[in-house]
Design an enzyme around this catalytic site. Structure first.
Site, PDB file in Angstrom:
ATOM      1  CE  LYS A 132      13.425  30.280  42.238  1.00  0.00           C
ATOM      2  NZ  LYS A 132      12.241  29.925  41.765  1.00  0.00           N
TER       3      LYS A 132
ATOM      4  NE  ARG B 120       4.951  36.436  37.172  1.00  0.00           N
ATOM      5  CZ  ARG B 120       4.317  35.384  37.423  1.00  0.00           C
ATOM      6  NH1 ARG B 120       2.950  35.311  37.412  1.00  0.00           N
ATOM      7  NH2 ARG B 120       4.688  34.221  36.897  1.00  0.00           N
TER       8      ARG B 120
END
Ligand code: BES
Ligand code: ZN
Ligand code: ZN
Length: 496
Positions: free
Chosen positions: A274, A348
């Site tokens: 990130k 996920r």
């Protein structure tokens, strides 16, 4: 926190301040209950019109000869159209005043409101008082703590019935669940590790009869073949865990609700690191896990008639020479293989293994996952909503209704089959990303392919899990939003 109940204003106990709610009328404020006995103290100010009674407005006076040294006039806004949410916002102002002034005991006169039931009135008023009454001060030095605000410790409720006080106690239990979730989000990622979450879940088991906790360690996770959880974990120096905690509040029933919460204790993004500005709040990426653990704790404390299991797959998503790699393919618990398109779409992956395991082993009759899953949902809703995707209309309706009741509002998004085309991989059964348009829904569609034919709902709480500013009755940092939603949902399905 302690509540005291008094029916009459004259019978109240001493406190640091007294709160008198007022309605706003065309040109002046009018009392929302009967204060005739003490109004002579207030007449001069009320005459001036300096206090209009608008929602959340406060005016402090220092009267002579009263039990409290301070009286806080509190505006409720117009009587017409008063709602539970407006009460929350108005009464939050009383707590914020008390905290700033370092006061500990407050007396509140309960307003008379014909258009709300006593339960609704107490819910709005007590949630408004309790939700902002929170400090996470663990990281401040002692001198820093002394200079800051403090929390209220006791609340005298004047003019409340016995049933009303019981409702207040229930609201307190729920708000303590909210604090519990906030503490887990706010704690340093180096403290709130997967192992720490497991310890917290074990702690809930110890203190609450009827709760049973199993923790899968890395070895067990390997044995079960949870290849996606293991893939995400590769870059971390800490082992993954899978927490499974159950509460059986309705043993005669076959109904079984499973809540799965994302427990990424820190999300660096992995090798798809990130950028600056996106990672700083990622100690909160286990908020879904915190919400489901809090919901379990509250359900057991309130002895709700539900059978509930919460599942928290937990790991860090970190960088290391061993990190899982973009382009590599990993096999999930379900047997499906997944090509890693982006290591930052890790939530996920771990949820896929947890959902598939829950479907196989826990016999759920409904399954809901809660996760800080996508920045795309944050873009879609901003800090005002929770995204819902579901395969079941009846389940969705119940969640939407709980959202309205708690004002933890939920918005339903579609799960069109066509979105699946985005997740096609040349090399594996699925890819874990599918482009930016519809990104939040694509994440939902990915999860759906790991859920068997059981009513399922996915809640994306990325927009509201963490606030960088105080918003209404929510504090800065971890908000604990989702706890009241889940508890209300569980109450709505429990036989009362
Ligand atoms: N934990 C993040 C999502 C998130 C974003 C939570 C903002 C809270 C606030 C998640 O793991 C993530 O990084 N998702 C990616 C997915 C993308 C790579 C497909 C995202 O949303 O950017
Ligand atoms: Zn991520
Ligand atoms: Zn994440």
């Amino acid at each position: 926190m302690e509540f005291a109940r008094t029916l009459e204003l004259t019978k109240r106990k001493k406190a640091d301040f007294l709160v008198l709610p007022y309605w706003k009328e065309a040109k002046k404020s009018v009392p929302a209950a009967d204060y005739a006995k003490i109004e002579s103290h207030l007449k001069p100010i009320l005459k001036t019109g300096d206090f209009s009674g608008k929602e959340g407005e406060t005016f402090i006076i220092y009267p002579e000869g009263l039990l409290e040294t301070r009286v806080l006039l509190l505006g409720l806004g117009e009587r017409k159209g008063i709602t539970v949410e407006r009460l929350r916002r108005a009464f939050a102002a009383a707590t914020k005043f008390g905290m700033q002034k370092k006061l500990h005991a407050v007396n509140i006169v309960i307003p008379k409101i014909d258009t709300l039931s006593e339960d609704e009135l107490v819910q709005g008023l007590v949630e408004g008082l309790l939700l902002p009454n929170y400090l996470f001060s663990q990281n401040r030095s002692e001198s820093g703590q002394e200079s800051g605000p403090t929390t209220l410790q006791s609340i005298g409720l004047i003019g409340i019935s016995k049933a009303g006080l019981e409702k207040a106690e229930e609201v307190l239990t729920i708000c303590e669940g909210v604090y519990f979730a906030r503490d887990l989000v706010n704690g340093n990622a180096d403290d709130v590790t997967p192992q720490f979450l497991a310890k917290v879940a074990k702690g809930v088991e110890k203190t609450l009869p009827g709760v049973h906790t199993t923790v899968f360690d890395k070895k067990r996770i390997e044995k079960e073949g949870m290849g996606l959880l293991l893939a995400v974990n590769r870059g971390s120096s800490l082992d993954p865990v899978m927490i499974i905690s159950s509460y059986r509040g309705d043993p005669k029933s076959k109904e079984h609700t499973v809540l799965v919460g994302k427990g990424v204790t820190y999300d660096t993004g992995g090798l798809h690191l990130k950028p600056y500005g996106s990672m700083e709040t990622m100690r909160g990426d286990m908020a879904g896990g915190a919400v489901v653990l809090a919901a379990l704790k509250v359900a057991a404390e309130l002895k709700l008639k539900v059978n509930l299991t919460v599942v928290v797959p937990s790991t860090e998503n970190c960088i290391d020479a061993r990190s899982f790699k973009p382009g590599d393919i990993y096999q999930s618990y379900s047997g499906k293989t997944v090509e890693i398109g982006n290591t930052d779409a890790e939530g996920r992956l771990i949820l896929a293994d947890a959902l598939a395991y829950a479907c196989d082993h826990l016999k759920p009759t409904r399954i809901i996952d809660i996760a800080t899953l996508t920045g795309a949902m944050e873009i879609a809703l901003g800090p005002e909503g929770i995204g819902l995707m579901s395969t079941d209309d009846a389940l969705s309706e119940k969640i939407l209704a709980a959202g309205d009741k708690t004002f933890e509002r939920v918005v339903r998004f579609p799960l069109f089959e066509e979105y699946l085309e985005n997740l096609k991989s040349d090399l594996a059964d699925l890819k874990n990303i599918g482009g930016r348009p519809g990104g939040a829904i694509i994440a939902g569609v990915f999860l759906k392919s790991f859920v068997q034919n059981i009513p399922w709902a996915h809640l994306d709480i990325a927009p509201i899990e963490y606030f960088s500013e105080v918003r209404r009755y929510h504090p800065k940092c971890g908000t604990g939003i989702g706890v009241r939603l889940m508890v209300e949902f569980l109450q709505s399905i429990s036989i009362r």
